[in-house]
Design an enzyme around this catalytic site. Structure first.
Site, PDB file in Angstrom:
ATOM      1  N   ASP A  59       0.814  -1.226   0.000  1.00  0.00           N
ATOM      2  CA  ASP A  59       0.000   0.000   0.000  1.00  0.00           C
ATOM      3  C   ASP A  59       0.846   1.274   0.000  1.00  0.00           C
ATOM      4  O   ASP A  59       1.913   1.326   0.609  1.00  0.00           O
ATOM      5  CB  ASP A  59      -0.897  -0.022   1.245  1.00  0.00           C
ATOM      6  CG  ASP A  59      -2.080   0.919   1.138  1.00  0.00           C
ATOM      7  OD1 ASP A  59      -2.634   1.039   0.036  1.00  0.00           O
ATOM      8  OD2 ASP A  59      -2.449   1.510   2.161  1.00  0.00           O
ATOM      9  N   HIS A  60       0.314   2.301  -0.661  1.00  0.00           N
ATOM     10  CA  HIS A  60       0.911   3.641  -0.678  1.00  0.00           C
ATOM     11  C   HIS A  60       2.394   3.621  -1.040  1.00  0.00           C
ATOM     12  O   HIS A  60       3.230   4.216  -0.355  1.00  0.00           O
ATOM     13  CB  HIS A  60       0.702   4.343   0.665  1.00  0.00           C
ATOM     14  CG  HIS A  60      -0.671   4.925   0.813  1.00  0.00           C
ATOM     15  ND1 HIS A  60      -1.121   5.969   0.029  1.00  0.00           N
ATOM     16  CD2 HIS A  60      -1.689   4.603   1.635  1.00  0.00           C
ATOM     17  CE1 HIS A  60      -2.369   6.270   0.373  1.00  0.00           C
ATOM     18  NE2 HIS A  60      -2.738   5.444   1.340  1.00  0.00           N
ATOM     19  N   ASP A 100       1.263   5.237  -5.327  1.00  0.00           N
ATOM     20  CA  ASP A 100       0.754   6.544  -4.909  1.00  0.00           C
ATOM     21  C   ASP A 100       1.598   7.681  -5.478  1.00  0.00           C
ATOM     22  O   ASP A 100       2.652   8.023  -4.946  1.00  0.00           O
ATOM     23  CB  ASP A 100       0.734   6.614  -3.383  1.00  0.00           C
ATOM     24  CG  ASP A 100       0.050   7.870  -2.861  1.00  0.00           C
ATOM     25  OD1 ASP A 100      -0.342   8.717  -3.689  1.00  0.00           O
ATOM     26  OD2 ASP A 100      -0.083   8.002  -1.639  1.00  0.00           O
ATOM     27  N   HIS A 103      -6.923   9.919   6.388  1.00  0.00           N
ATOM     28  CA  HIS A 103      -6.114   8.932   7.084  1.00  0.00           C
ATOM     29  C   HIS A 103      -5.911   9.312   8.548  1.00  0.00           C
ATOM     30  O   HIS A 103      -5.973  10.487   8.918  1.00  0.00           O
ATOM     31  CB  HIS A 103      -4.726   8.806   6.429  1.00  0.00           C
ATOM     32  CG  HIS A 103      -4.751   8.273   5.036  1.00  0.00           C
ATOM     33  ND1 HIS A 103      -4.765   9.082   3.923  1.00  0.00           N
ATOM     34  CD2 HIS A 103      -4.753   7.004   4.562  1.00  0.00           C
ATOM     35  CE1 HIS A 103      -4.766   8.335   2.835  1.00  0.00           C
ATOM     36  NE2 HIS A 103      -4.761   7.070   3.193  1.00  0.00           N
ATOM     37  N   HIS A 161     -10.009   5.173   1.266  1.00  0.00           N
ATOM     38  CA  HIS A 161      -8.924   5.229   2.241  1.00  0.00           C
ATOM     39  C   HIS A 161      -9.404   6.005   3.462  1.00  0.00           C
ATOM     40  O   HIS A 161     -10.300   6.830   3.376  1.00  0.00           O
ATOM     41  CB  HIS A 161      -7.700   5.915   1.634  1.00  0.00           C
ATOM     42  CG  HIS A 161      -6.938   5.070   0.669  1.00  0.00           C
ATOM     43  ND1 HIS A 161      -5.573   4.944   0.698  1.00  0.00           N
ATOM     44  CD2 HIS A 161      -7.352   4.288  -0.360  1.00  0.00           C
ATOM     45  CE1 HIS A 161      -5.172   4.133  -0.266  1.00  0.00           C
ATOM     46  NE2 HIS A 161      -6.244   3.726  -0.930  1.00  0.00           N
ATOM     47  N   GLY A 162      -8.803   5.728   4.606  1.00  0.00           N
ATOM     48  CA  GLY A 162      -9.181   6.443   5.819  1.00  0.00           C
ATOM     49  C   GLY A 162     -10.494   5.990   6.417  1.00  0.00           C
ATOM     50  O   GLY A 162     -11.179   6.762   7.100  1.00  0.00           O
ATOM     51  N   VAL A 203      -8.686  -0.022   6.159  1.00  0.00           N
ATOM     52  CA  VAL A 203      -8.754   0.218   7.601  1.00  0.00           C
ATOM     53  C   VAL A 203      -7.357   0.041   8.208  1.00  0.00           C
ATOM     54  O   VAL A 203      -6.738  -1.002   8.022  1.00  0.00           O
ATOM     55  CB  VAL A 203      -9.732  -0.762   8.289  1.00  0.00           C
ATOM     56  CG1 VAL A 203      -9.782  -0.508   9.787  1.00  0.00           C
ATOM     57  CG2 VAL A 203     -11.126  -0.656   7.669  1.00  0.00           C
ATOM     58  N   THR A 260      -5.908   2.693  11.182  1.00  0.00           N
ATOM     59  CA  THR A 260      -5.819   3.310  12.506  1.00  0.00           C
ATOM     60  C   THR A 260      -6.715   2.625  13.527  1.00  0.00           C
ATOM     61  O   THR A 260      -6.365   2.543  14.715  1.00  0.00           O
ATOM     62  CB  THR A 260      -6.162   4.801  12.408  1.00  0.00           C
ATOM     63  OG1 THR A 260      -5.230   5.424  11.500  1.00  0.00           O
ATOM     64  CG2 THR A 260      -6.074   5.491  13.759  1.00  0.00           C
TER      65      THR A 260
END
Length: 282
Positions: A84-85, A106, A183, A211-212, A234, A236
């Site tokens: 990811d990212h 990204d 995020h 996202h976030g 997901v 955090t």
């Protein structure tokens, strides 16, 4: 059970009008919690490792990737492995050898034209190796090292016409869009633009990614999926559950030194969070 591909899980969810959740993995306990939570829910999930997580592990992708893949293969749940990212091209290229079926590349901090060119190159590289590629258009704030960003500020959200041109110009397999989430939110107070989600879903031929999602209330997630969102990220929320248990244990056991005593309840709390999010997706 062997690893499945992210593209397969996303396509199945989209065809059924459901969502599929992708959970950030930082430690072995995160991966184990995702597998356990998915097994309890009886639903598939995506194990995703971010570039930030790789940096946390000294820049070494192989150990955390191998551990996550091993957890997935030992699980009865259908799980995939996603990177990811990714902004580092070398890390992108390392994904294939480490068994990732998908990557989120990204280039969202670049200008639109540079984003299209760089992402198209990443997509060509990925598709030559059978890798499913996600990208981002718009500004989903809150990433580590970034200044705070108002998710409702002018120019932040993804424009449907630009999104259609972007998908056509890059060939991406999925598109992460800015629709009101951010995020690293520790409170679930985000309000999504559901009309925009519907417009984006109508404008682009590929699945949409939120996202976030840790900061998005349950009903908002359900409405987002109904409007056309498919992959729900997901991160955090797992860390909040993990840290809460560790903090509570250490406060109550000030002389304790055995990490298993607090990592076990922390892993269990994350598994409960995973099961809870998965229950929103159908």
């Amino acid at each position: 059970m062997s690893l499945v591909s992210t593209g397969e899980l996303v396509a199945e969810a989209r065809d059924a009008g459901h969502g599929v959740a992708a959970f950030n993995v930082i430690t072995l306990e995160h991966a184990e919690a995702v597998a356990l939570g998915a097994e309890r829910a009886g639903l598939p999930a995506i194990l995703q490792i971010s570039e930030n997580a790789v940096r946390f592990h000294g820049g070494r992708l192989a150990p955390i990737a191998a551990a996550s893949a091993a957890v997935a293969r030992a699980s009865t749940a259908r799980l995939s492995l996603h990177l990811d990212h990714v902004t580092d091209v070398d890390l992108l290229r390392a994904s294939h050898a480490e068994g990732f079926s998908s990557v989120m590349f990204d280039a969202s901090k670049l200008t639109y034209d540079e984003n299209v060119k760089t992402t198209a190159d990443a997509v060509r590289w990925g598709h030559e190796r059978g890798i499913w590629v996600e990208a981002e258009l718009g500004r989903v704030g809150g990433k580590e090292g970034e200044a705070p960003l108002d998710a409702h500020a002018p120019g932040v959200r993804t424009d449907p016409a630009e999104a259609a041109a972007y998908v056509a110009g890059t060939g991406v397999d999925a598109l992460a869009v800015a629709v009101g989430s951010s995020h690293a939110m520790t409170e679930r107070t985000a309000a999504l633009d559901h009309e925009l989600i519907g417009s984006l879903a109508a404008a682009v031929p590929v699945p949409l990614v939120l996202h976030g999602s840790s900061g998005v209330p349950d009903e908002e997630i359900r409405r987002a999926i109904a409007a056309g969102m498919v992959k729900i990220n997901v991160g955090t929320a797992l860390n909040t559950a993990f840290t809460g248990e560790v903090r509570g244990y250490l406060a109550a056991h000030t002389t304790g030194v055995d990490p298993r005593k607090y990592l076990a309840p922390a892993r269990e709390a994350m598994a409960g969070t995973v099961t809870g999010f998965l229950g929103l997706l159908k």
